[in-house]
Write a protein that holds these residues in place. Sequence first.
Motif, PDB file in Angstrom:
ATOM      1  N   UNK A  76     -17.180  28.701  -2.047  1.00 32.77           N
ATOM      2  CA  UNK A  76     -17.181  28.542  -3.509  1.00 32.77           C
ATOM      3  C   UNK A  76     -18.221  29.450  -4.156  1.00 32.77           C
ATOM      4  N   UNK A  77     -17.956  29.781  -5.404  1.00 33.12           N
ATOM      5  CA  UNK A  77     -18.887  30.643  -6.147  1.00 33.12           C
ATOM      6  C   UNK A  77     -20.282  30.019  -6.144  1.00 33.12           C
ATOM      7  N   UNK A  78     -21.260  30.881  -5.953  1.00 34.17           N
ATOM      8  CA  UNK A  78     -22.645  30.429  -5.983  1.00 34.17           C
ATOM      9  C   UNK A  78     -23.387  31.226  -7.060  1.00 34.17           C
ATOM     10  N   UNK A  79     -24.557  30.783  -7.426  1.00 34.96           N
ATOM     11  CA  UNK A  79     -25.316  31.538  -8.435  1.00 34.96           C
ATOM     12  C   UNK A  79     -25.956  32.814  -7.878  1.00 34.96           C
ATOM     13  N   UNK A  80     -25.880  33.001  -6.554  1.00 29.80           N
ATOM     14  CA  UNK A  80     -26.495  34.180  -5.933  1.00 29.80           C
ATOM     15  C   UNK A  80     -25.836  35.457  -6.455  1.00 29.80           C
ATOM     16  N   UNK A  81     -26.642  36.489  -6.619  1.00 30.77           N
ATOM     17  CA  UNK A  81     -26.164  37.805  -7.054  1.00 30.77           C
ATOM     18  C   UNK A  81     -26.712  38.848  -6.092  1.00 30.77           C
ATOM     19  N   UNK A  82     -25.913  39.890  -5.874  1.00 38.09           N
ATOM     20  CA  UNK A  82     -26.305  40.953  -4.942  1.00 38.09           C
ATOM     21  C   UNK A  82     -26.159  42.307  -5.609  1.00 38.09           C
ATOM     22  N   UNK A  83     -26.906  43.257  -5.102  1.00 38.53           N
ATOM     23  CA  UNK A  83     -26.851  44.628  -5.612  1.00 38.53           C
ATOM     24  C   UNK A  83     -25.524  45.273  -5.236  1.00 38.53           C
ATOM     25  N   UNK A  84     -24.866  45.847  -6.216  1.00 37.57           N
ATOM     26  CA  UNK A  84     -23.680  46.676  -6.001  1.00 37.57           C
ATOM     27  C   UNK A  84     -24.129  48.115  -6.269  1.00 37.57           C
ATOM     28  N   UNK A  85     -24.115  48.974  -5.268  1.00 33.63           N
ATOM     29  CA  UNK A  85     -24.692  50.316  -5.432  1.00 33.63           C
ATOM     30  C   UNK A  85     -24.101  51.133  -6.583  1.00 33.63           C
ATOM     31  N   UNK A  86     -22.897  50.824  -7.001  1.00 33.63           N
ATOM     32  CA  UNK A  86     -22.243  51.598  -8.050  1.00 33.63           C
ATOM     33  C   UNK A  86     -22.444  51.008  -9.436  1.00 33.63           C
ATOM     34  N   UNK A  87     -23.206  49.915  -9.536  1.00 26.87           N
ATOM     35  CA  UNK A  87     -23.434  49.257 -10.828  1.00 26.87           C
ATOM     36  C   UNK A  87     -24.911  48.953 -11.016  1.00 26.87           C
ATOM     37  N   UNK A  88     -25.362  48.883 -12.267  1.00 24.35           N
ATOM     38  CA  UNK A  88     -26.770  48.563 -12.496  1.00 24.35           C
ATOM     39  C   UNK A  88     -27.072  47.064 -12.451  1.00 24.35           C
ATOM     40  N   UNK A  89     -26.028  46.235 -12.590  1.00 23.23           N
ATOM     41  CA  UNK A  89     -26.242  44.788 -12.656  1.00 23.23           C
ATOM     42  C   UNK A  89     -25.857  44.111 -11.338  1.00 23.23           C
ATOM     43  N   UNK A  90     -26.606  43.096 -10.927  1.00 16.40           N
ATOM     44  CA  UNK A  90     -26.253  42.361  -9.708  1.00 16.40           C
ATOM     45  C   UNK A  90     -24.913  41.646  -9.883  1.00 16.40           C
ATOM     46  N   UNK A  91     -24.192  41.497  -8.785  1.00 18.12           N
ATOM     47  CA  UNK A  91     -22.832  40.960  -8.822  1.00 18.12           C
ATOM     48  C   UNK A  91     -22.717  39.699  -7.981  1.00 18.12           C
ATOM     49  N   UNK A  92     -21.839  38.768  -8.367  1.00 14.45           N
ATOM     50  CA  UNK A  92     -21.545  37.646  -7.479  1.00 14.45           C
ATOM     51  C   UNK A  92     -20.770  38.157  -6.267  1.00 14.45           C
ATOM     52  N   UNK A  93     -20.768  37.380  -5.205  1.00  7.80           N
ATOM     53  CA  UNK A  93     -20.148  37.832  -3.964  1.00  7.80           C
ATOM     54  C   UNK A  93     -18.688  38.231  -4.145  1.00  7.80           C
ATOM     55  N   UNK A  94     -17.908  37.442  -4.873  1.00  7.93           N
ATOM     56  CA  UNK A  94     -16.490  37.783  -5.016  1.00  7.93           C
ATOM     57  C   UNK A  94     -16.304  39.137  -5.694  1.00  7.93           C
ATOM     58  N   UNK A  95     -17.118  39.441  -6.681  1.00 15.11           N
ATOM     59  CA  UNK A  95     -17.030  40.739  -7.359  1.00 15.11           C
ATOM     60  C   UNK A  95     -17.492  41.863  -6.436  1.00 15.11           C
ATOM     61  N   UNK A  96     -18.518  41.613  -5.638  1.00 14.58           N
ATOM     62  CA  UNK A  96     -18.978  42.635  -4.688  1.00 14.58           C
ATOM     63  C   UNK A  96     -17.911  42.908  -3.634  1.00 14.58           C
ATOM     64  N   UNK A  97     -17.248  41.866  -3.173  1.00 17.82           N
ATOM     65  CA  UNK A  97     -16.169  42.040  -2.196  1.00 17.82           C
ATOM     66  C   UNK A  97     -15.029  42.854  -2.803  1.00 17.82           C
ATOM     67  N   UNK A  98     -14.621  42.504  -4.015  1.00 14.46           N
ATOM     68  CA  UNK A  98     -13.560  43.252  -4.699  1.00 14.46           C
ATOM     69  C   UNK A  98     -13.951  44.719  -4.875  1.00 14.46           C
ATOM     70  N   UNK A  99     -15.158  44.942  -5.362  1.00 10.54           N
ATOM     71  CA  UNK A  99     -15.610  46.315  -5.583  1.00 10.54           C
ATOM     72  C   UNK A  99     -15.714  47.115  -4.306  1.00 10.54           C
ATOM     73  N   UNK A 100     -16.198  46.491  -3.254  1.00 12.05           N
ATOM     74  CA  UNK A 100     -16.346  47.194  -1.979  1.00 12.05           C
ATOM     75  C   UNK A 100     -14.989  47.612  -1.434  1.00 12.05           C
ATOM     76  N   UNK A 101     -14.025  46.704  -1.492  1.00 14.30           N
ATOM     77  CA  UNK A 101     -12.691  47.044  -0.979  1.00 14.30           C
ATOM     78  C   UNK A 101     -12.049  48.159  -1.811  1.00 14.30           C
ATOM     79  N   UNK A 102     -12.144  48.052  -3.131  1.00 14.00           N
ATOM     80  CA  UNK A 102     -11.563  49.093  -3.982  1.00 14.00           C
ATOM     81  C   UNK A 102     -12.259  50.435  -3.771  1.00 14.00           C
TER      82      UNK A 102
END
Length: 120
Positions: free
Chosen positions: A28-54
Amino acid sequence: MLFALTLVHEFLHVQLGALLDLVPLHGPASPARSHAPWRPDPRPLDALLQGTYAHLGVCDFWHTERSTAAPSPRAGREHATWYGYNRGAVDTLLGSGELLPAGRRFTEGMRAALARLGGD
């Protein structure tokens, strides 16, 4: 060329969305955020997974351009950039502790795909 790149990127978002309808890859979604190298803002895991695959598709696109097209300094630079971004994002995903077993296998598959694309 950029239209083709955009189509690849967006199709991979749709493809992963379809997979996520069938198989949960993370908890389930958590409040944790992680660095996405292509963005300046930290991302939730689901968004990081989507971005990484794309962006794996973006890396593959530039790998193909530098491998099959007339030599292009841009293709080499873009490949190196997206390879590095994706490598860092895969490491972040695997270290997050939020992936389910299927998500770990999927992300390890992205790591293997990156290895085939090479970082040179």
